[in-house]
Motif scaffolding. Sequence first.
Motif, PDB file in Angstrom:
ATOM      1  N   LEU A  80      -1.430  -0.684  -3.090  1.00  0.00           N
ATOM      2  CA  LEU A  80      -0.115  -1.090  -2.601  1.00  0.00           C
ATOM      3  C   LEU A  80      -0.068  -1.073  -1.072  1.00  0.00           C
ATOM      4  N   LEU A  81      -0.628  -0.043  -0.470  1.00  0.00           N
ATOM      5  CA  LEU A  81      -0.684   0.019   0.994  1.00  0.00           C
ATOM      6  C   LEU A  81      -1.515  -1.133   1.561  1.00  0.00           C
ATOM      7  N   ALA A  82      -2.625  -1.446   0.903  1.00  0.00           N
ATOM      8  CA  ALA A  82      -3.460  -2.552   1.367  1.00  0.00           C
ATOM      9  C   ALA A  82      -2.708  -3.874   1.263  1.00  0.00           C
ATOM     10  N   GLU A  83      -1.959  -4.060   0.174  1.00  0.00           N
ATOM     11  CA  GLU A  83      -1.164  -5.287   0.033  1.00  0.00           C
ATOM     12  C   GLU A  83      -0.102  -5.387   1.124  1.00  0.00           C
ATOM     13  N   ILE A  84       0.537  -4.281   1.450  1.00  0.00           N
ATOM     14  CA  ILE A  84       1.586  -4.273   2.472  1.00  0.00           C
ATOM     15  C   ILE A  84       0.992  -4.535   3.852  1.00  0.00           C
ATOM     16  N   ILE A 135      -8.800   1.267  -6.394  1.00  0.00           N
ATOM     17  CA  ILE A 135      -9.991   1.976  -6.851  1.00  0.00           C
ATOM     18  C   ILE A 135     -11.232   1.354  -6.211  1.00  0.00           C
ATOM     19  N   GLY A 136     -11.279   0.027  -6.157  1.00  0.00           N
ATOM     20  CA  GLY A 136     -12.404  -0.650  -5.512  1.00  0.00           C
ATOM     21  C   GLY A 136     -12.499  -0.309  -4.037  1.00  0.00           C
ATOM     22  N   GLY A 137     -11.365  -0.252  -3.359  1.00  0.00           N
ATOM     23  CA  GLY A 137     -11.355   0.132  -1.947  1.00  0.00           C
ATOM     24  C   GLY A 137     -11.868   1.540  -1.741  1.00  0.00           C
ATOM     25  N   CYS A 162      -7.870   8.697   2.482  1.00  0.00           N
ATOM     26  CA  CYS A 162      -6.930   7.640   2.132  1.00  0.00           C
ATOM     27  C   CYS A 162      -7.029   6.458   3.086  1.00  0.00           C
ATOM     28  N   LEU A 163      -7.132   6.712   4.370  1.00  0.00           N
ATOM     29  CA  LEU A 163      -7.201   5.623   5.343  1.00  0.00           C
ATOM     30  C   LEU A 163      -8.442   4.767   5.121  1.00  0.00           C
ATOM     31  N   ALA A 164      -9.584   5.397   4.903  1.00  0.00           N
ATOM     32  CA  ALA A 164     -10.816   4.650   4.653  1.00  0.00           C
ATOM     33  C   ALA A 164     -10.713   3.867   3.356  1.00  0.00           C
ATOM     34  N   SER A 165     -10.048   4.396   2.355  1.00  0.00           N
ATOM     35  CA  SER A 165      -9.867   3.689   1.092  1.00  0.00           C
ATOM     36  C   SER A 165      -8.999   2.452   1.282  1.00  0.00           C
ATOM     37  N   ALA A 218     -10.004  -1.426   0.726  1.00  0.00           N
ATOM     38  CA  ALA A 218      -9.216  -2.369  -0.065  1.00  0.00           C
ATOM     39  C   ALA A 218      -8.856  -3.604   0.760  1.00  0.00           C
ATOM     40  N   LEU A 219      -8.538  -3.411   2.042  1.00  0.00           N
ATOM     41  CA  LEU A 219      -8.265  -4.550   2.919  1.00  0.00           C
ATOM     42  C   LEU A 219      -9.499  -5.442   3.042  1.00  0.00           C
ATOM     43  N   LEU A 220     -10.664  -4.833   3.129  1.00  0.00           N
ATOM     44  CA  LEU A 220     -11.905  -5.597   3.175  1.00  0.00           C
ATOM     45  C   LEU A 220     -12.094  -6.405   1.892  1.00  0.00           C
TER      46      LEU A 220
END
Length: 106
Positions: free
Chosen positions: A40-44, A62-64, A89-92, A96-98
């Motif tokens: 959700l954070l990555a989507e935002i 999970i993939g991130g 969490c930040l690296a995850s 996910a953004l990647l």
Amino acid sequence: MDNRAGSGTPREAGKKLWKAEAKSVFNLISIVITGFFVGLLAEILYPGPVDLGFVKTVLLGIGGSIVAGVFASWRSGSTFGEGVNRAGCLASVLGALLLIWLGRHW
């Protein structure tokens, strides 16, 4: 009946098995919840619209986390199988953004 030290009754063995199964279920639930929030954070944070449902958001998170964990293991020189490497969490979220970026451009 076996009277060696460490052997227990079938009831004690059943309690140990139930505790192990309960721990596995709680670990799975925590993975899904964490995956949802990371996804959700990555989507935002991703610029532009990212339309994913609940399941894809969880899988993205999970993939991130896996991407971040593999990268952290690679950077530290350890293998991925050597214990749990919590990337944070930040690296995850960055992982996910990647994954979103790779999905859009490849």
